[in-house]
Design an enzyme around this catalytic site. Structure first.
Site, PDB file in Angstrom:
ATOM      1  N   CYS A  87      37.576  30.976  46.509  1.00 13.14           N
ATOM      2  CA  CYS A  87      38.531  31.154  47.597  1.00 13.14           C
ATOM      3  C   CYS A  87      38.008  30.471  48.871  1.00 13.14           C
ATOM      4  CB  CYS A  87      38.820  32.646  47.805  1.00 13.14           C
ATOM      5  SG  CYS A  87      40.292  32.973  48.803  1.00 13.14           S
ATOM      6  N   HIS A 196      39.733  35.023  42.186  1.00 17.87           N
ATOM      7  CA  HIS A 196      38.469  35.724  42.372  1.00 17.87           C
ATOM      8  C   HIS A 196      37.925  36.291  41.056  1.00 17.87           C
ATOM      9  CE1 HIS A 196      38.251  36.053  46.866  1.00 17.87           C
ATOM     10  NE2 HIS A 196      39.534  35.728  46.736  1.00 17.87           N
ATOM     11  N   GLU A 198      35.047  37.414  40.457  1.00 21.11           N
ATOM     12  CA  GLU A 198      34.144  38.539  40.714  1.00 21.11           C
ATOM     13  C   GLU A 198      34.894  39.869  40.730  1.00 21.11           C
ATOM     14  OE1 GLU A 198      35.458  37.473  44.920  1.00 21.11           O
ATOM     15  OE2 GLU A 198      35.285  36.527  42.950  1.00 21.11           O
TER      16      GLU A 198
END
Length: 224
Positions: A87, A196, A198
């Protein structure tokens, strides 16, 4: 001994601890790196996390690109260090010219936050070798300036060289040209991704674990 992966914190970073947690889940030893410190502390790879570095003043990532840590990251990336920009981290990699193109305001001028389906197009990079070619995954997306743009020649070059890492499927959330969600450099060690991964490493807290292979892939590489 777990491999050490650095996670940079800039003023305005907000997903640095999430990235550290994802790396721990993957089996790495996350190493916090400070934007004002040029020392990479001998890490085996680096993650530039999401957020709003330096408040997104000027352009997203435009100020972070000049942080002391980025001088070291750019040099190390040219020498083969694996680097993943997520991002805002993707925006920083473009501003630092480690990746081509730019990320601009979403087509509908609105912040987008949703679980997003992607297709993994390139499984030869340092960060995607754990996926199958054409594999579809669901990874959270949250951005305001997430529309990937580049001139036609650059886009054709990325397509021709297989450097599009991931594409949006089931709808383009931000107007990215050619539905591009992530790209890589020619060497395959630097990857930028707008969604994302994560946030998709634990079935309890995310839409699943589809993002985990981004982190296990690089660990497999640096441990080989």
């Amino acid at each position: 001994m777990p491999r050490r992966v650095g996670v940079v914190t800039f003023p305005g970073s907000l997903d640095d601890r999430d990235a550290q947690r994802a790396l721990r889940v993957a089996g790495a030893d996350p190493v916090p790196l400070w934007h004002g410190d040029a020392d990479l502390h001998g890490v085996d790879a680096v993650v530039l996390p999401g957020g709003f570095s330096y408040g997104d003043y000027l352009r997203c990532g435009a100020i972070a690109r000049f942080a002391p840590v980025m001088d070291s990251i750019v040099a190390a990336a040219h020498d083969g260090l694996p680097v993943l920009g997520i991002c805002n981290g993707f925006q920083i990699l473009c501003e630092a010219h480690l990746l081509p193109g730019a990320l601009i305001r979403n087509r509908l001028q609105r912040f987008v936050c949703r679980d997003q389906r992607l297709r993994i197009e390139n499984t030869t990079t340092a960060w995607t070798s754990g996926y199958g070619a054409g594999q579809e995954v669901v990874i959270p997306l949250k951005n305001m300036e997430g529309s990937y743009v580049a001139d036609a020649h650059t886009l054709d070059e990325l397509e021709g060289e297989g450097r599009v890492v991931a594409r949006y499927v089931s709808g383009n959330p931000n107007g990215s040209l050619r539905d591009i969600a992530g790209v890589t450099n020619a060497a395959g060690n630097v990857v930028g991704l707008m969604p994302h991964p994560e946030h998709a490493v634990d079935a309890l807290t995310g839409p699943g674990t589809d993002g985990l292979s981004f982190f296990t892939s690089v660990l497999d590489l640096v441990s080989a």
